[in-house]
Scaffold this motif. Sequence first.
Motif, PDB file in Angstrom:
ATOM      1  N   LYS A 145      24.015  -7.565  61.972  1.00 43.32           N
ATOM      2  CA  LYS A 145      23.433  -7.423  60.631  1.00 43.32           C
ATOM      3  C   LYS A 145      21.957  -7.025  60.696  1.00 43.32           C
ATOM      4  N   VAL A 146      21.258  -7.479  61.751  1.00 38.50           N
ATOM      5  CA  VAL A 146      19.840  -7.099  61.895  1.00 38.50           C
ATOM      6  C   VAL A 146      19.713  -5.595  62.068  1.00 38.50           C
ATOM      7  N   LEU A 147      20.620  -5.008  62.854  1.00 32.92           N
ATOM      8  CA  LEU A 147      20.599  -3.563  63.075  1.00 32.92           C
ATOM      9  C   LEU A 147      20.941  -2.821  61.791  1.00 32.92           C
ATOM     10  N   LEU A 148      21.874  -3.348  61.017  1.00 34.36           N
ATOM     11  CA  LEU A 148      22.271  -2.702  59.767  1.00 34.36           C
ATOM     12  C   LEU A 148      21.086  -2.590  58.816  1.00 34.36           C
ATOM     13  N   ILE A 149      20.390  -3.700  58.594  1.00 37.05           N
ATOM     14  CA  ILE A 149      19.223  -3.686  57.708  1.00 37.05           C
ATOM     15  C   ILE A 149      18.144  -2.769  58.277  1.00 37.05           C
ATOM     16  N   GLY A 150      17.938  -2.861  59.585  1.00 43.74           N
ATOM     17  CA  GLY A 150      16.913  -2.024  60.221  1.00 43.74           C
ATOM     18  C   GLY A 150      17.186  -0.547  60.066  1.00 43.74           C
ATOM     19  N   GLN A 151      18.451  -0.166  60.211  1.00 40.32           N
ATOM     20  CA  GLN A 151      18.820   1.248  60.078  1.00 40.32           C
ATOM     21  C   GLN A 151      18.588   1.737  58.653  1.00 40.32           C
ATOM     22  N   LEU A 152      18.977   0.935  57.665  1.00 42.82           N
ATOM     23  CA  LEU A 152      18.768   1.331  56.268  1.00 42.82           C
ATOM     24  C   LEU A 152      17.274   1.389  55.934  1.00 42.82           C
ATOM     25  N   PHE A 153      16.513   0.420  56.468  1.00 42.65           N
ATOM     26  CA  PHE A 153      15.072   0.417  56.223  1.00 42.65           C
ATOM     27  C   PHE A 153      14.432   1.674  56.829  1.00 42.65           C
ATOM     28  N   GLY A 154      14.820   1.997  58.058  1.00 37.16           N
ATOM     29  CA  GLY A 154      14.290   3.198  58.704  1.00 37.16           C
ATOM     30  C   GLY A 154      14.670   4.462  57.955  1.00 37.16           C
ATOM     31  N   TYR A 155      15.897   4.485  57.446  1.00 35.24           N
ATOM     32  CA  TYR A 155      16.394   5.658  56.715  1.00 35.24           C
ATOM     33  C   TYR A 155      15.567   5.895  55.447  1.00 35.24           C
ATOM     34  N   PHE A 156      15.361   4.852  54.656  1.00 31.93           N
ATOM     35  CA  PHE A 156      14.611   5.030  53.406  1.00 31.93           C
ATOM     36  C   PHE A 156      13.122   5.215  53.659  1.00 31.93           C
ATOM     37  N   SER A 157      12.613   4.646  54.734  1.00 31.36           N
ATOM     38  CA  SER A 157      11.207   4.905  55.094  1.00 31.36           C
ATOM     39  C   SER A 157      11.017   6.385  55.427  1.00 31.36           C
ATOM     40  N   ASN A 158      11.974   6.956  56.150  1.00 27.58           N
ATOM     41  CA  ASN A 158      11.920   8.382  56.461  1.00 27.58           C
ATOM     42  C   ASN A 158      12.083   9.230  55.205  1.00 27.58           C
ATOM     43  N   LEU A 159      12.922   8.744  54.293  1.00 27.07           N
ATOM     44  CA  LEU A 159      13.120   9.481  53.042  1.00 27.07           C
ATOM     45  C   LEU A 159      11.822   9.530  52.231  1.00 27.07           C
ATOM     46  N   LEU A 160      11.060   8.433  52.297  1.00 24.92           N
ATOM     47  CA  LEU A 160       9.751   8.408  51.629  1.00 24.92           C
ATOM     48  C   LEU A 160       8.823   9.441  52.260  1.00 24.92           C
ATOM     49  N   LYS A 161       8.839   9.535  53.594  1.00 22.41           N
ATOM     50  CA  LYS A 161       8.035  10.546  54.283  1.00 22.41           C
ATOM     51  C   LYS A 161       8.483  11.951  53.901  1.00 22.41           C
ATOM     52  N   TYR A 162       9.799  12.133  53.785  1.00 23.06           N
ATOM     53  CA  TYR A 162      10.348  13.449  53.424  1.00 23.06           C
ATOM     54  C   TYR A 162       9.765  13.916  52.092  1.00 23.06           C
ATOM     55  N   HIS A 163       9.715  13.005  51.117  1.00 19.31           N
ATOM     56  CA  HIS A 163       9.162  13.369  49.800  1.00 19.31           C
ATOM     57  C   HIS A 163       7.707  13.822  49.916  1.00 19.31           C
ATOM     58  N   GLY A 164       6.995  13.274  50.874  1.00 21.66           N
ATOM     59  CA  GLY A 164       5.576  13.608  51.016  1.00 21.66           C
ATOM     60  C   GLY A 164       5.299  14.882  51.796  1.00 21.66           C
ATOM     61  N   GLY A 218      12.920  22.610  60.990  1.00 23.31           N
ATOM     62  CA  GLY A 218      12.156  22.248  62.187  1.00 23.31           C
ATOM     63  C   GLY A 218      11.027  21.288  61.877  1.00 23.31           C
ATOM     64  N   ASN A 219      10.305  21.525  60.792  1.00 22.87           N
ATOM     65  CA  ASN A 219       9.175  20.665  60.459  1.00 22.87           C
ATOM     66  C   ASN A 219       9.638  19.276  60.033  1.00 22.87           C
ATOM     67  N   VAL A 220      10.721  19.223  59.256  1.00 24.97           N
ATOM     68  CA  VAL A 220      11.250  17.918  58.825  1.00 24.97           C
ATOM     69  C   VAL A 220      11.700  17.105  60.029  1.00 24.97           C
ATOM     70  N   ALA A 221      12.451  17.747  60.936  1.00 25.87           N
ATOM     71  CA  ALA A 221      12.942  17.046  62.129  1.00 25.87           C
ATOM     72  C   ALA A 221      11.780  16.502  62.956  1.00 25.87           C
ATOM     73  N   SER A 222      10.725  17.317  63.115  1.00 24.42           N
ATOM     74  CA  SER A 222       9.558  16.907  63.899  1.00 24.42           C
ATOM     75  C   SER A 222       8.785  15.789  63.203  1.00 24.42           C
ATOM     76  N   ALA A 223       8.559  15.933  61.907  1.00 25.07           N
ATOM     77  CA  ALA A 223       7.758  14.959  61.161  1.00 25.07           C
ATOM     78  C   ALA A 223       8.443  13.608  61.046  1.00 25.07           C
ATOM     79  N   LEU A 224       9.756  13.613  60.891  1.00 28.90           N
ATOM     80  CA  LEU A 224      10.494  12.359  60.717  1.00 28.90           C
ATOM     81  C   LEU A 224      10.994  11.793  62.041  1.00 28.90           C
ATOM     82  N   GLY A 225      10.896  12.585  63.119  1.00 29.58           N
ATOM     83  CA  GLY A 225      11.400  12.120  64.409  1.00 29.58           C
ATOM     84  C   GLY A 225      12.905  11.969  64.395  1.00 29.58           C
ATOM     85  N   ILE A 226      13.613  12.955  63.806  1.00 28.78           N
ATOM     86  CA  ILE A 226      15.063  12.900  63.714  1.00 28.78           C
ATOM     87  C   ILE A 226      15.669  14.146  64.342  1.00 28.78           C
ATOM     88  N   HIS A 227      16.968  14.088  64.609  1.00 28.95           N
ATOM     89  CA  HIS A 227      17.682  15.256  65.107  1.00 28.95           C
ATOM     90  C   HIS A 227      17.847  16.244  63.948  1.00 28.95           C
TER      91      HIS A 227
END
Length: 333
Positions: free
Chosen positions: A243-262, A269-278
Amino acid sequence: MDEIVKIINDIKVGNIKPIYFLMGEESYYIDKLTEYLEDNLLTEDEKGFNQMVLYGRDTTIEDIVSNAKRYPMMAERQVIIVKEAQDLSRTIDKIEAYVNNPQPTTVLVFAYKYGKVDKRKKWIKSIAKNHILFESEKLKDFKVADWIKRVLQGRGFSIEPKAAIMLQEFLGNDLSRIANELSKLEIILPKGSTITPDHIEQNIGISKDFNVYELRKAVGEKNHHKAFQILNYFHQNPKSIPKVLLIGQLFGYFSNLLKYHGLKDKTQGNVASALGIHPFFVDEYRIAAANFPMKKVSTVINKLKVVDGMSKGVGASNLEDIELYKEFLISVM
């Protein structure tokens, strides 16, 4: 890694150094290099008298130096390998005198895993300058899928992007664990095969439809039915994800989504680099951003913090974790 290839190529042409100090958080490459040195510096006939494997917990720096100063028997060199050298962390500095004056007919190998020695120390600087200092860093999560692809290509296999992501999501960036699972697939599947999500599900036990990656995707798409299906699966199969991983994954996902909006530049390429995602995930964030405006994302993150606290017993709640998560999804979706 280019550095590993260079070390191995140098050994193949006879450019062998008296000291190899292998250290770092990622044990996979340290183990592989140690294995190569153990297997290839001496012939099988020479190993009996001239190769010694010591373990950090069972030896001392004094014993290591004493053995290293011996001369080889009927061979050009002897090899001393110190595995689990991190167990010598409190006394490792005593090796300085030997580093400054090593026995030229000895190859001394330290496998110092899950940590590293301060590179400002004089003896480490000396190893870096005159011998081999190899540092194995943990691979960033978003680079793991590409690593899996490269490893499999080198072994005559290919893998679908989603299958690689499933392995990364389930096993994290522990390359040794991932390599072990890949080895299982290589035994089962004929060479030249393309590994699919079905192969991962059938042979490794990771569900292709009910995993944290699919949950994030369902939430981002506001697919209520799919999201609740996955939560129910997690509840019925508690070992599928802590359950700790589940919450952590969702928290990381929405934190990245906040960065995406900014981001001003929302090219792949820029989104992948800025968010540190594939790059595979970029379209997922584009869809989620349309469903969750920036203000809504901030609200979701705050609610996740509350749910995390309640699941740990903070605040009054008689609800099971599964009900907490469902209430959270209802409120945000």
